[in-house]
Write a protein that holds these residues in place. Structure first.
Motif, PDB file in Angstrom:
ATOM      1  N   ALA A   1       0.992  -0.954   0.009  1.00 53.30           N
ATOM      2  CA  ALA A   1       0.617  -0.199   0.453  1.00 53.30           C
ATOM      3  C   ALA A   1       0.757   1.504  -0.047  1.00 53.30           C
ATOM      4  CB  ALA A   1      -0.834   0.120   0.966  1.00 53.30           C
ATOM      5  N   PRO A   2       1.117   2.283  -1.106  1.00 50.56           N
ATOM      6  CA  PRO A   2       1.031   3.222  -0.663  1.00 50.56           C
ATOM      7  C   PRO A   2       1.075   4.562   0.474  1.00 50.56           C
ATOM      8  CG  PRO A   2      -0.800   3.901  -2.050  1.00 50.56           C
ATOM      9  CD  PRO A   2      -0.497   2.433  -1.754  1.00 50.56           C
ATOM     10  N   VAL A   3       1.586   3.932   1.941  1.00 47.22           N
ATOM     11  CA  VAL A   3       1.049   4.405   2.776  1.00 47.22           C
ATOM     12  C   VAL A   3       2.681   4.465   4.021  1.00 47.22           C
ATOM     13  CG1 VAL A   3      -0.215   4.367   4.877  1.00 47.22           C
ATOM     14  CG2 VAL A   3      -2.075   4.222   3.029  1.00 47.22           C
ATOM     15  N   ILE A   4       2.581   5.307   4.408  1.00 46.45           N
ATOM     16  CA  ILE A   4       3.899   5.503   5.188  1.00 46.45           C
ATOM     17  C   ILE A   4       3.705   6.557   6.625  1.00 46.45           C
ATOM     18  CG2 ILE A   4       6.391   6.493   5.093  1.00 46.45           C
ATOM     19  CD1 ILE A   4       6.457   6.340   2.423  1.00 46.45           C
ATOM     20  N   LYS A   5       4.049   6.114   7.619  1.00 49.02           N
ATOM     21  CA  LYS A   5       3.832   7.020   8.621  1.00 49.02           C
ATOM     22  C   LYS A   5       4.463   7.947   8.699  1.00 49.02           C
ATOM     23  CE  LYS A   5       1.507   2.932  11.253  1.00 49.02           C
ATOM     24  NZ  LYS A   5       1.879   1.589  11.781  1.00 49.02           N
ATOM     25  N   ARG A   6       4.188   8.370  10.009  1.00 47.03           N
ATOM     26  CA  ARG A   6       5.221   9.915  10.679  1.00 47.03           C
ATOM     27  C   ARG A   6       6.666   9.287  11.454  1.00 47.03           C
ATOM     28  NH1 ARG A   6       5.596  13.331  14.376  1.00 47.03           N
ATOM     29  NH2 ARG A   6       5.594  15.344  14.672  1.00 47.03           N
ATOM     30  N   SER A   7       5.724   8.532  11.474  1.00 42.68           N
ATOM     31  CA  SER A   7       7.269   7.763  12.489  1.00 42.68           C
ATOM     32  C   SER A   7       8.844   7.146  11.782  1.00 42.68           C
ATOM     33  CB  SER A   7       6.908   6.831  13.615  1.00 42.68           C
ATOM     34  OG  SER A   7       6.440   5.621  13.008  1.00 42.68           O
ATOM     35  N   ALA A   8       7.661   6.801  10.613  1.00 40.99           N
ATOM     36  CA  ALA A   8       8.912   5.877  10.010  1.00 40.99           C
ATOM     37  C   ALA A   8       9.543   6.777   9.217  1.00 40.99           C
ATOM     38  CB  ALA A   8       8.207   5.226   8.735  1.00 40.99           C
ATOM     39  N   LEU A   9       9.585   8.116   8.741  1.00 45.32           N
ATOM     40  CA  LEU A   9       9.727   9.289   8.086  1.00 45.32           C
ATOM     41  C   LEU A   9      10.932   9.736   8.903  1.00 45.32           C
ATOM     42  CD1 LEU A   9       6.873  11.079   6.380  1.00 45.32           C
ATOM     43  CD2 LEU A   9       8.129   9.830   5.281  1.00 45.32           C
ATOM     44  N   TYR A  10      10.856   9.934  10.109  1.00 49.89           N
ATOM     45  CA  TYR A  10      11.387  11.067  11.201  1.00 49.89           C
ATOM     46  C   TYR A  10      12.214   9.501  11.432  1.00 49.89           C
ATOM     47  CZ  TYR A  10       9.085  14.947  11.907  1.00 49.89           C
ATOM     48  OH  TYR A  10       8.965  16.535  12.163  1.00 49.89           O
ATOM     49  N   GLU A  11      12.298   8.259  11.498  1.00 48.16           N
ATOM     50  CA  GLU A  11      13.330   7.391  11.257  1.00 48.16           C
ATOM     51  C   GLU A  11      14.387   7.018  10.112  1.00 48.16           C
ATOM     52  OE1 GLU A  11      11.154   3.891  11.985  1.00 48.16           O
ATOM     53  OE2 GLU A  11      11.215   4.597  14.534  1.00 48.16           O
ATOM     54  N   TRP A  12      13.812   7.403   8.627  1.00 46.85           N
ATOM     55  CA  TRP A  12      14.765   7.211   7.551  1.00 46.85           C
ATOM     56  C   TRP A  12      16.013   8.550   7.794  1.00 46.85           C
ATOM     57  CZ3 TRP A  12      10.206   5.872   4.109  1.00 46.85           C
ATOM     58  CH2 TRP A  12       8.971   4.601   3.947  1.00 46.85           C
ATOM     59  N   PHE A  13      15.004   9.539   8.534  1.00 44.98           N
ATOM     60  CA  PHE A  13      15.938  11.160   8.340  1.00 44.98           C
ATOM     61  C   PHE A  13      17.033  10.690   9.169  1.00 44.98           C
ATOM     62  CE2 PHE A  13      12.508  13.431   5.632  1.00 44.98           C
ATOM     63  CZ  PHE A  13      13.052  13.793   4.407  1.00 44.98           C
ATOM     64  N   LYS A  14      17.130  10.272  10.369  1.00 42.48           N
ATOM     65  CA  LYS A  14      17.654   9.549  11.097  1.00 42.48           C
ATOM     66  C   LYS A  14      18.703   9.346  11.125  1.00 42.48           C
ATOM     67  CE  LYS A  14      18.215   8.617  15.916  1.00 42.48           C
ATOM     68  NZ  LYS A  14      17.324   8.921  18.075  1.00 42.48           N
ATOM     69  N   ALA A  15      18.391   7.502  10.315  1.00 42.06           N
ATOM     70  CA  ALA A  15      19.093   7.156  10.397  1.00 42.06           C
ATOM     71  C   ALA A  15      20.517   7.578   8.730  1.00 42.06           C
ATOM     72  CB  ALA A  15      18.671   5.893   9.399  1.00 42.06           C
ATOM     73  N   ARG A  16      19.165   7.944   7.821  1.00 39.56           N
ATOM     74  CA  ARG A  16      20.105   8.884   6.955  1.00 39.56           C
ATOM     75  C   ARG A  16      21.336   9.632   7.350  1.00 39.56           C
ATOM     76  NH1 ARG A  16      17.817  13.115   2.347  1.00 39.56           N
ATOM     77  NH2 ARG A  16      18.379  14.138   4.188  1.00 39.56           N
ATOM     78  N   ASP A  17      21.047  10.242   7.562  1.00 41.15           N
ATOM     79  CA  ASP A  17      22.226  11.461   7.896  1.00 41.15           C
ATOM     80  C   ASP A  17      22.925  11.082   9.148  1.00 41.15           C
ATOM     81  OD1 ASP A  17      20.493  13.501   7.346  1.00 41.15           O
ATOM     82  OD2 ASP A  17      18.728  14.119   9.053  1.00 41.15           O
ATOM     83  N   GLU A  18      23.041   9.953   9.916  1.00 42.17           N
ATOM     84  CA  GLU A  18      23.385   9.517  10.654  1.00 42.17           C
ATOM     85  C   GLU A  18      24.759   8.606  10.338  1.00 42.17           C
ATOM     86  OE1 GLU A  18      22.125   7.749  14.038  1.00 42.17           O
ATOM     87  OE2 GLU A  18      21.424  10.324  15.065  1.00 42.17           O
TER      88      GLU A  18
END
Length: 754
Positions: A200-217
């Motif tokens: 399904a084309p659905v992404i949670k808000r928490s998942a987006l913040y986790e992805w940003f944090k993992a990419r930046d670190e």
């Protein structure tokens, strides 16, 4: 600090404090006081600090500073350069390691990582273009995603024919922020791919913040989905379960597991713990492929159909290089040409492998050496002698008539015979497919079709009609005649040879101008146009070349074959010498006698055509075909006699069961048997007796048939029954013909009476 030449008072104080320089102020005020005393502010090398944030303070050049401070700054700059180079090398190593990790990812995990990186980059880009923060862009992205999902629901309702509200209809005209170029410009499929475990084309808000944090670190590699836990080896106890599951009888998982538990319970309790039914199902479903789970349950031939195969090409071959043949039992009933009983003919088809052309067929009762030889004969005479004859290992292809060094067809024609490998029926697909295409199609055109696709009810109805007609008339008009079957079989072959074959090369159709595949006949003609010439059979030698030969010893101008003696004067010179006797399957009154060429082992010069002259066993020559038919009839009669004896023995055994009489109990009252009354017979001679009816008597069944044809309206039901019984017997029908009875007219009469 690396390469820096101007410093503020605060920077100089911090450098002195950090470096432990005791003879230099450690505060900003102290540095400003020192600069005023030393006159640094008036030096040309000093300058006002630029920018409003600088507050108009002074910056001092490196050369005006004390030597001790200069040495400290130079050392710090060298150290900063080393650290920067180290960080650069570390970043390079980190990128290489990330590339290695990325290459080690599965295709699915790499696709999810790329989709997540694309989504994060799109959110950052939208935030920059709007001059907003990342948190604001994330909120906008989630709203856009919700709007897209809502749009999908509305479109589904619209496509289903539901009536939309004005608000819903208007929403369909508004561009979506998620997919528009002015928005996030994302493909919804990429969002579904980023979910990894959800389509399904659905992404949670928490998942987006986790992805940003993992990419930046940790970089983009951190966006890859976490690897699943390490696959554990299959438990050793599963082998014990397979002893009950991997059987040709194909037991169910539950049944095999039950037997496995019974066997495990009989073993010492200290043995390994038995597997549960869920564990067994999981291993079979997730840990074993379709081939592994069928080992032991299927034979080698079936398993090979699941394995990889090698495609063979014939691009560099000429026609007649390889002929292949196979037999097939026809899936429809036709009338036997002799007995008129229903039979399923055996068809042998010979195919040219290069052009896919059917070059010869034979129609017989079984796949035997005669039918194979006849099919090969037709193929060689019509299309040329092949170099290789590629066949299976059936009895029709493994016999002395084909393989013998002296008289076998292969040796006499110079053909190399190749047998298909055991359990390798896939290699003969080129003949198996035409067999189905030609003969299954023809069988379905008959009302007597009995294949798997025939409707059961209709098939039973046709079967009953044909058997009833056979019983009453000795033949059935619903059974196709042998002549009709032969004519349609050859017509079907011609139809196949003129049909487009997708495995043949393409060419431009001269009539339509379109490119299409060739037909077998067109492929053959193309090879002929390119210079191909088949190896022909001399028409003068056609009959003798395909005539089977056997070695015999001549004696007193006679040779013996099939229990018959054949005579010719020319054989007198060959007394007690080996000769080769050729025979025809259908001509029993003659044989062809040739010299035996000992060097080549082949028939030599024709000596004579010996005629049937005298035989102590028969006065009528016994042909090969008639001898086989007679032997078969004798065998069938013996089997019927044995069956009749078994039925009679069973009947006699039942009749021999003793019946013991029982006395009537004394408490049952039995009535006395009444005495029969005397009946007085009164004869009135005065009355006249009724006229006697004379029953018509016939001397034979043939006389009855002649009378019935002349007086069809006077035939009684009993007489019709007698005539039907006669027509059901071949000897009675033959007697009718010899007596001059029109059997066809009699059949018509019986059908009309039925």
């Amino acid at each position: 600090m690396n390469g820096q030449t101007y410093f503020t008072a605060a920077e100089l104080a911090e450098i002195a404090k950090t470096g432990g320089l005791m003879n230099f102020p450690h505060t900003k005020q102290g540095v400003n006081a020192l600069a005023a005393r030393e006159g640094w502010n008036a030096l040309p090398s000093s300058r006002k600090r630029g920018g409003t944030k600088g507050g108009g303070g002074m910056e001092y050049h490196f050369q005006v500073l004390p030597e001790a401070l200069q040495a400290l700054i130079a050392g710090l700059q060298i150290k900063a350069g080393l650290i920067a180079r180290h960080d650069l090398e570390a970043e390079r190593d980190r990128r290489q390691l990330a590339a290695i990790r990325t290459s080690a990812l599965s295709a699915e995990a790499r696709a999810a990582m790329d989709a997540r990186a694309e989504i994060l980059l799109s959110i950052d880009g939208y935030a920059i273009s709007q001059g907003k923060t990342r948190a604001w862009a994330i909120a906008q992205f989630l709203d856009a995603l919700t709007a897209f999902v809502t749009r999908q629901v509305v479109e589904q309702r619209r496509d289903a024919g539901e009536i939309l509200t004005d608000r819903e209809a208007t929403s369909l005209t508004v561009p979506l922020l998620l997919t528009s170029q002015d928005g996030f410009h994302l493909d919804p499929a990429r969002i579904a791919k980023a979910n990894d475990r959800s389509a399904a084309p659905v992404i949670k808000r928490s998942a987006l913040y986790e992805w940003f944090k993992a990419r930046d670190e940790r970089g983009v590699i951190a966006l890859a989905p976490a690897a699943t836990k390490e696959v554990q080896p299959i438990p050793a106890a599963f082998a014990d379960f397979l002893k009950f599951y991997a059987r040709p009888s194909k037991p169910t998982i539950a049944d095999a597991h039950g037997e496995y538990l019974k066997a495990a319970a009989a073993v010492d309790v200290l043995q390994r713990m038995p597997l549960t039914l869920s564990q067994v199902k999981y291993i079979l479903r997730e840990r074993m492929n379709n081939i592994e789970k069928q080992v032991g349950r299927e034979g080698l031939l079936t398993l090979r159909s699941r394995l990889a195969y090698v495609t063979r090409t014939t691009d560099d071959m000429w026609p007649t290089t390889i002929y292949t043949a196979d037999g097939k039992t026809f899936d429809a009933e036709v009338a036997d040409p002799v007995t008129k009983r229903p039979i399923r003919p055996e068809i042998t088809t010979v195919l040219d492998v290069v052009t896919r052309k059917v070059v010869g067929i034979s129609l017989a009762r079984s796949e035997n050496q005669r039918s194979v030889a006849e099919a090969l004969r037709n193929a060689c005479v019509a299309s040329g002698i092949p170099a290789i004859f590629y066949v299976d290992r059936g009895p029709g292809y493994r016999n002395q008539a084909l393989d013998a060094d002296v008289s076998g067809l292969m040796g006499r024609l110079g053909i190399t015979k190749m047998h298909a490998a055991p359990y390798g029926s896939q290699a003969k697909g080129r003949i198996e497919r035409p067999n189905a295409t030609i003969w299954d199609t023809l069988a379905k055109r008959f009302t007597t079709y009995i294949g798997a696709d025939m409707d059961k009810e209709a098939g039973q109805k046709v079967h009953k009609i044909t058997r009833r007609e056979l019983k009453e008339f000795g033949e059935s008009r619903h059974l196709p005649t042998w002549e009709e079957f032969v004519r349609l079989a050859w017509a079907m072959v011609e139809e196949y040879n003129n049909k487009i074959h997708t495995s043949l090369p393409k060419f431009e159709d001269p009539q339509s101008g379109k490119t299409r595949h060739m037909t077998p006949n067109e492929a053959w003609a193309a090879h002929v146009a390119a210079g191909f010439e088949p190896v022909p059979v001399d028409q003068a030698e056609v009959d003798d070349l395909f005539r089977p030969y056997e070695i015999r010893t001549a004696s007193r101008s006679e040779v013996q074959w099939n229990g018959n003696k054949f005579f010719h004067e020319a054989l007198e010179a060959y007394h007690q010498k080996k000769v080769m006797v050729g025979y025809d399957y259908h001509q029993a009154d003659r044989v062809w006698v040739r010299e035996f060429d000992r060097d080549s082992g082949q028939p030599g010069r024709l000596i004579c055509v010996a005629r049937f002259g005298g035989n102590s066993e028969r006065y009528v020559p016994l042909s090969f075909e008639h001898a086989a038919i007679e032997n078969r009839a004798k065998g069938r009669l013996r089997r019927l006699d044995a069956k009749r004896e078994a039925i009679e023995a069973e009947r006699d055994g039942l009749l021999q069961i003793e019946f013991e009489g029982t006395e009537v109990a004394d408490f049952i009252e039995t009535a006395p048997t009444p005495e029969p009354a005397e009946v007085a017979l009164v004869i009135n001679n005065a009355s006249e007796a009724p006229p006697a009816v004379r029953r018509r008597v016939f001397a034979s069944d043939a006389d009855l048939a002649v009378w019935a044809l002349a007086n069809p309206h006077e035939v009684s039901a009993r007489q019709l029954e007698v005539l039907r019984d006669c027509m059901a017997r071949s000897n009675a029908r033959e007697l009718f013909r010899l007596s001059g009875v029109d059997t066809e007219a009699l059949r018509t009469l019986l059908r009309a009476a039925a």
